[in-house]
Every structure is written in C-alpha cells, then in structure tokens.
Design an enzyme around this catalytic site. Structure first.
Site, PDB file in Angstrom:
ATOM      1  CG  PHE A   1       4.199  30.984  37.773  1.00 35.19           C
ATOM      2  CD1 PHE A   1       4.928  29.815  37.664  1.00 35.19           C
ATOM      3  CD2 PHE A   1       4.583  32.082  37.024  1.00 35.19           C
ATOM      4  CE1 PHE A   1       6.031  29.740  36.823  1.00 35.19           C
ATOM      5  CE2 PHE A   1       5.685  32.017  36.183  1.00 35.19           C
ATOM      6  CZ  PHE A   1       6.413  30.847  36.077  1.00 35.19           C
TER       7      PHE A   1
ATOM      8  CG  ASP B   1       4.047  38.635  40.816  1.00 36.94           C
ATOM      9  OD1 ASP B   1       4.027  39.341  39.787  1.00 36.94           O
ATOM     10  OD2 ASP B   1       4.635  37.540  40.873  1.00 36.94           O
TER      11      ASP B   1
ATOM     12  CE  LYS C   1       4.802  36.997  32.685  1.00 36.93           C
ATOM     13  NZ  LYS C   1       5.844  36.207  32.029  1.00 36.93           N
TER      14      LYS C   1
END
Length: 410
Positions: free
Chosen positions: A151, A236, A265
């Site tokens: 993801f 990531d 984030k």
C-alpha cells in the site's frame, strides 16, 4: 426559525451528522459510527461527550498524540507570521527544516511535498529520471520492482501496481513500468531485477496488509541486491517511520540506509499534511528547475510544524517510548492468543491482530471495541490494526487491551 448568515447552528447529534454527510460526501470511506469533536493526547471525544482511546492515531499521522503542545505552539506561532509563499520565493523556515530532517534520517537532501502519495509519486519520478540520466536505461524503458500486498497510496499510478482489487477495479487503464513480486522473497526479487530496473520500492513493514514484518535479513538483502544490480532502494517509511517501531526509521532495525526514504503522516504532527523524499545528493540531484514541484510543498507553516516534529524525535524520547510501550502491547496481546486472537505481529507500538473468524470480522470487533471506548481500524477480513499515539501511557494501553479482551468475549 430560519438560520441566517452569522447565526450559529444548533449542535447536531452523532446520528444527525452522519445522516447529513450521506448526500454531500463521496462514499469512499466506511467509518465507524463515531463523530469526533475534540481530542487531546491519546483521547478523543465525540459530539455527545463520550471519550475514547484512539488506537489508530490517524494511521500514524498522530504519532505524538492529538494537539501535542509543542506542535500546536509551533503552528500558532507560524500562523501569525507567514503561511504560504509557494516555491517561487524562498521562505525563512525551509532551510532549517531541511537541515534537521536530513540529519535525523541520515540523508543528504529532501524534496518537500504534502501527502504520502505525493512523496511516492515523487520518488517514482526521481528514480526514473536517475535511471535515464545516471544508469543509462534507454528512454521510457525504466522499470520499478514492488511487492505484492503493498500500500503506497491511491493515485492512478500507484494503484497500477497494487494487488488489492478493491483499490484497482474500475480505475484502469493502468500505468506500465512496474513488476510485482512476493513480499519477503529475496529470490523472487533478484529474478525480477534486470538492466532496466530503476529501483526497488518496498515498505519495510507492510501496514495496510496487516502490519506484516519481513524476516530478519530481508531488508539487508534488498540493500545488497540493489547495490549489486546498480539500482535504487526506495523505502516507503510513511507509516513505519518517525518513531512508530521504536526507531526513527524501520530500516534502522537492520542498519540499512536506502537511497531514497519516503516520509509523511507523522511529519505533519497531525496538524498539516507534510511529506518528503529524503535521499542521496547524487540521486535527488537529478531534478532541475521546472521538472517537478508543488504549490504547497515546503510552505512555511508545514516547515515550522515539520521542524517541531523533528525536534521531538531528535531527543530519542519517542523512539524509546515506542520500544518500551511496545513491550506492554506485545505482552498483552500474547495473553489473548487462543482467547479470540489467533496470532499477531508487532514492532514497537504497531500491531496487526488476527481475530478468530468464528468470533467476528475485523469490522465487528472494531464496533465492539468502540462500545468499550477504544477506537481501532480493521483490515483484510478478521485483522485489526493497533497504532496508538507514542504518548499513550502504560495504564491507558492496558485499559485498551482490557477493552479488546471484553470485545472478544462478547
């Protein structure tokens, strides 16, 4: 009485607010039936005043809890001075942000962006340009190797290499140039890498897949393989980074330094969207003026908040806290194995918990937990994810685990 301009609308209930959303919001989420109105630390409060422990923390965007005073102060201070210039001009906050973030993650340069998906897209663009200008891959033939069950975001390019049909179906045609191999499988990865490979892009821990942690040595193997093959290693760390796993970056558990690190984030402190590609100078240096950009990327407000986030992490306090509280989380989940939990994976304050399907789906357990005053998120059938703020106390964590025990027994 008809409301007029300037008249304050009467407070609406949870049911009224959820009903009001239906005709005016696209239905791309299926949230739990709670309407949050206030929050502080690890706690949120709904419109009726009910309090809940937040064990999702905005998918790790709230690593430092809701409204951390250092971060809100940085935002307030900057709001009174300057919020946006665009990158058409310099601003007085960006240099310090870049200096301190590169030092924190052990890289040379950053490319500031806004969202995690933008960081991923930017990393892909940089890797392709590097492949053509440095590695010598023929024009438009560069490939990037990714892992199944990944993801990385929701853009059309990113879902092009997703293996989740819910994320892909109906959004083609898809962007070419990607090869998908099983996660945690070094032989498959080696077989996929060839002369056209610009980069290997992976999550050090797969979050959306259910906090899937690779075998020891996998990340080291990826680093060694990419070095031998003369391609880039892109990690990531948008969910796994910035303290979540007990280290600043998850790759640090194996002492690995990627060529590019994708951050987001928690970098915005739960206040503003902030992301970045951090990397080696000879990689990010392939970008020239006009070749990539973002109106809001590197804006003064984002840089001020991002610098404050880096300041919190520079002390090492939050990394230590995640590691210590992670032991409490792990011990509590271990006690629930065989009592409704069939297994779990955890690192630091991050866990994927597999619920016995006979007891309920992940969604059903999340709803039961909500009734116990704990908010979590389900994924992939009967799995729930736990990612509490790193500020959570041991007592709060044990209380949440007690709520899970009750939810499993209902």
């Amino acid at each position: 009485m008809t409301a007029t301009a300037g008249t304050e609308r009467a407070p609406r209930t949870t049911a009224e607010l959820i009903h009001a959303e239906e005709p005016v919001l696209a239905h791309n989420y299926h949230p739990l039936p709670v309407v949050v109105a206030a929050a502080e630390g690890a706690w949120v409060e709904d419109v009726e005043g009910h309090r809940y422990l937040d064990l999702l923390a905005g998918y790790s965007a709230l690593n430092f809890g809701h409204r951390h005073p250092v971060l809100t102060e940085a935002a307030h201070r900057q709001l009174d001075r300057l919020t946006l210039t665009s990158r058409a001009f310099h601003n007085d906050r960006l240099a310090e942000f870049a200096e301190r973030l590169t030092a924190l993650v052990g890289q040379d340069m950053i490319l500031p962006m806004n969202t995690g998906a933008e960081a991923v897209e930017s990393g892909i663009k940089v890797a392709r340009k590097w492949a053509y200008e440095v590695k010598g891959v023929p024009a438009d033939q560069a490939t990037i190797v990714v892992a199944s069950d990944n993801f990385h975001g929701r853009t059309t390019t990113i879902v092009s290499f997703s293996t989740d049909e819910t994320a892909r179906s109906g959004f083609g045609p898809f962007t070419p140039g990607f090869k998908v191999v099983p996660y945690n499988d070094l032989p498959a990865l080696e077989a996929a890498v060839d002369a056209t490979t610009a980069a290997v892009l992976i999550e050090p821990i797969q979050g959306e897949a259910g906090v899937v942690i690779p075998d020891d040595g996998y990340l080291t193997g990826v680093r060694e393989l990419t070095r031998r093959a003369g391609c880039l290693f892109i990690a990531d760390e948008i969910q796994s980074g910035l303290g979540r796993t007990g280290r600043t970056l998850a790759v640090e558990h194996e002492g690995v330094v990627p060529d590019l690190v994708l951050l987001g984030k928690a970098l915005g402190g739960g206040i503003v969207p902030v992301s970045a590609v951090a990397g080696a100078r000879d990689v990010l240096g392939v970008l020239g003026p006009g070749e990539h950009g973002s109106t809001f990327g590197g804006n003064p407000l984002a840089a001020a908040v991002g610098t404050a986030v880096v300041g919190l992490l520079e002390t090492g306090e939050f990394q230590r806290r995640a590691a210590e509280a992670g032991g409490v989380l792990r011990d509590g989940l271990t006690e629930l194995v065989g009592r409704g939990v069939v297994g779990f994976r955890s690192r630091g304050l991050w866990a994927g918990v597999d619920i016995d399907p006979a007891i309920g789906t992940g969604r059903e357990i999340s709803e039961r937990l909500m009734a116990e005053g704990v908010l979590v998120k389900d994924t992939h059938g009967s799995t729930i994810r736990l990612a509490p703020p790193l500020t959570i106390t041991d007592d709060e964590l044990r209380s949440a685990l007690g709520g899970l025990e009750k939810a499993l027994g209902r």
